[in-house]
Design an enzyme around this catalytic site. Structure first.
Site, PDB file in Angstrom:
ATOM      1  N   HIS A  38       0.883  -1.163   0.000  1.00  0.00           N
ATOM      2  CA  HIS A  38       0.000   0.000   0.000  1.00  0.00           C
ATOM      3  C   HIS A  38       0.922   1.215   0.000  1.00  0.00           C
ATOM      4  O   HIS A  38       1.530   1.538   1.024  1.00  0.00           O
ATOM      5  CB  HIS A  38      -0.898  -0.003   1.234  1.00  0.00           C
ATOM      6  N   HIS A  65      -3.874  -1.598  -5.128  1.00  0.00           N
ATOM      7  CA  HIS A  65      -4.911  -0.580  -5.371  1.00  0.00           C
ATOM      8  C   HIS A  65      -4.349   0.759  -5.885  1.00  0.00           C
ATOM      9  O   HIS A  65      -4.511   1.803  -5.264  1.00  0.00           O
ATOM     10  CB  HIS A  65      -5.792  -0.361  -4.131  1.00  0.00           C
ATOM     11  N   ASN A  77      -9.058   4.814   0.800  1.00  0.00           N
ATOM     12  CA  ASN A  77      -7.627   5.093   0.782  1.00  0.00           C
ATOM     13  C   ASN A  77      -6.904   4.018  -0.027  1.00  0.00           C
ATOM     14  O   ASN A  77      -6.914   2.863   0.377  1.00  0.00           O
ATOM     15  CB  ASN A  77      -7.080   5.124   2.216  1.00  0.00           C
ATOM     16  N   ASP A  99     -10.284  -4.485  -3.037  1.00  0.00           N
ATOM     17  CA  ASP A  99      -9.937  -3.698  -1.846  1.00  0.00           C
ATOM     18  C   ASP A  99     -11.135  -3.642  -0.899  1.00  0.00           C
ATOM     19  O   ASP A  99     -11.465  -2.604  -0.332  1.00  0.00           O
ATOM     20  CB  ASP A  99      -9.471  -2.294  -2.224  1.00  0.00           C
ATOM     21  N   HIS A 143     -17.375  -1.880   6.764  1.00  0.00           N
ATOM     22  CA  HIS A 143     -17.484  -1.141   8.022  1.00  0.00           C
ATOM     23  C   HIS A 143     -18.946  -1.110   8.462  1.00  0.00           C
ATOM     24  O   HIS A 143     -19.856  -1.099   7.629  1.00  0.00           O
ATOM     25  CB  HIS A 143     -16.973   0.296   7.867  1.00  0.00           C
ATOM     26  N   PHE A 203     -11.733   4.820   6.368  1.00  0.00           N
ATOM     27  CA  PHE A 203     -11.589   4.659   4.929  1.00  0.00           C
ATOM     28  C   PHE A 203     -12.164   3.316   4.483  1.00  0.00           C
ATOM     29  O   PHE A 203     -12.106   2.340   5.222  1.00  0.00           O
ATOM     30  CB  PHE A 203     -10.108   4.701   4.532  1.00  0.00           C
ATOM     31  N   GLY A 204     -12.693   3.259   3.255  1.00  0.00           N
ATOM     32  CA  GLY A 204     -13.005   1.970   2.645  1.00  0.00           C
ATOM     33  C   GLY A 204     -14.466   1.737   2.351  1.00  0.00           C
ATOM     34  O   GLY A 204     -15.364   2.280   3.000  1.00  0.00           O
TER      35      GLY A 204
END
Length: 270
Positions: free
Chosen positions: A9, A62, A111, A138, A142, A156-157
């Site tokens: 990353h 990513h 991210n 990716d 959450h 993030f995500g």
């Protein structure tokens, strides 16, 4: 020295700081701290150069910035052992999503961040010309409550597993950017090769983990119907062409699409 792939990353921390979105017009207009594309590309170029120096193997995860794609091409041209991946959200969306349809929607906070149109278009070109080796989701689930906070405070995500194939068909295959064979290579064959795992093949004795593709299946993304316990996605309500007819794991059918005619069933992803 162990000849193992380093999956990175790429993030230069002093440039990222407390950034939460791509450094550009939208972040400035909304008062959000920015993350420039160079945060990613500088670290990628460093490690590609080190892979060339040491003979090591590096995989850029990513990828989102056009400068990073330039670094990957540079390394490959020089014989460095480098591969890279792109996510569906980075070749479909841009940072315009920060403002529309709903400003500060934390379902577009990821991210690396969604970047500008020039970066998105570079990812599409890299997929089409063979510079990109893998499409990866990716997948970052959450809880609803975690995302329902101020943009700066949200994690993030986004989730990606349930929308990846449909987005790939709709935006890559049906647009003419890539073929179905290239899609299978990006989602299955190349990941198995890079990670040195069994799979990515329909040969006798290979693991019977298969995804049966339905190129013309009409798919409407619905968070209410998602199987995942987490449903943080910016694609809710999107109508897409192409999807999954069935999934087989270990030789056992674990999913069959019952949404009606799927069109001609073509190909498999293992």
């Amino acid at each position: 020295m162990f000849n193992l792939p380093v999956i990175e990353h790429c993030e230069e921390q002093t440039l990222k700081g407390d950034g939460v979105a791509h450094e550009g017009y939208q972040a400035s207009a909304l008062g959000l701290r920015g993350i420039p594309g160079e945060t990613e590309s500088i670290m990628a170029l460093r490690d590609i150069s080190l892979a060339e120096l040491t003979g090591g193997v590096v995989h850029i995860a990513h990828m989102s910035a056009r400068q990073t794609l330039d670094a990957v091409r540079y390394g490959k041209a020089r014989g460095a052992h480098v591969t890279c991946e792109v996510t569906p959200h980075h070749f479909v969306l841009t940072d315009d999503m920060l403002a529309s349809p709903e400003p500060y929607d934390t379902n577009v906070k990821m991210n690396p961040p969604l970047r500008e149109a020039a970066d998105r278009d570079a990812m599409l070109q890299g997929l089409a010309d063979g510079s990109v080796d893998v499409i990866a989701t990716d997948h970052a689930p959450h809880h609803y409550d975690e995302k329902r906070v101020e943009f700066d405070r949200a994690p993030f995500g986004i989730t990606g597993l349930e929308t990846a194939v449909s987005l790939c068909f709709d935006r890559l295959v049906h647009s003419g950017a890539i073929s179905i064979a290239r899609l299978v290579e990006l989602l299955s064959v190349n990941p198995a090769r890079i990670l040195r795992l069994p799979g990515g093949s329909l040969s006798e004795g290979a693991p019977a983990d298969l995804t049966i593709l339905a190129p013309d299946l009409q798919v409407t993304v619905s968070v209410a119907r998602m199987r995942s316990k987490s449903r943080n996605t910016p694609f809710d309500g999107w109508a897409l062409r192409g999807g999954i007819a069935a999934t087989i794991v270990g030789g056992r059918t674990v999913y069959i699409n019952d949404d009606g005619p799927a069109g001609a069933l073509v190909g498999c992803i293992e």
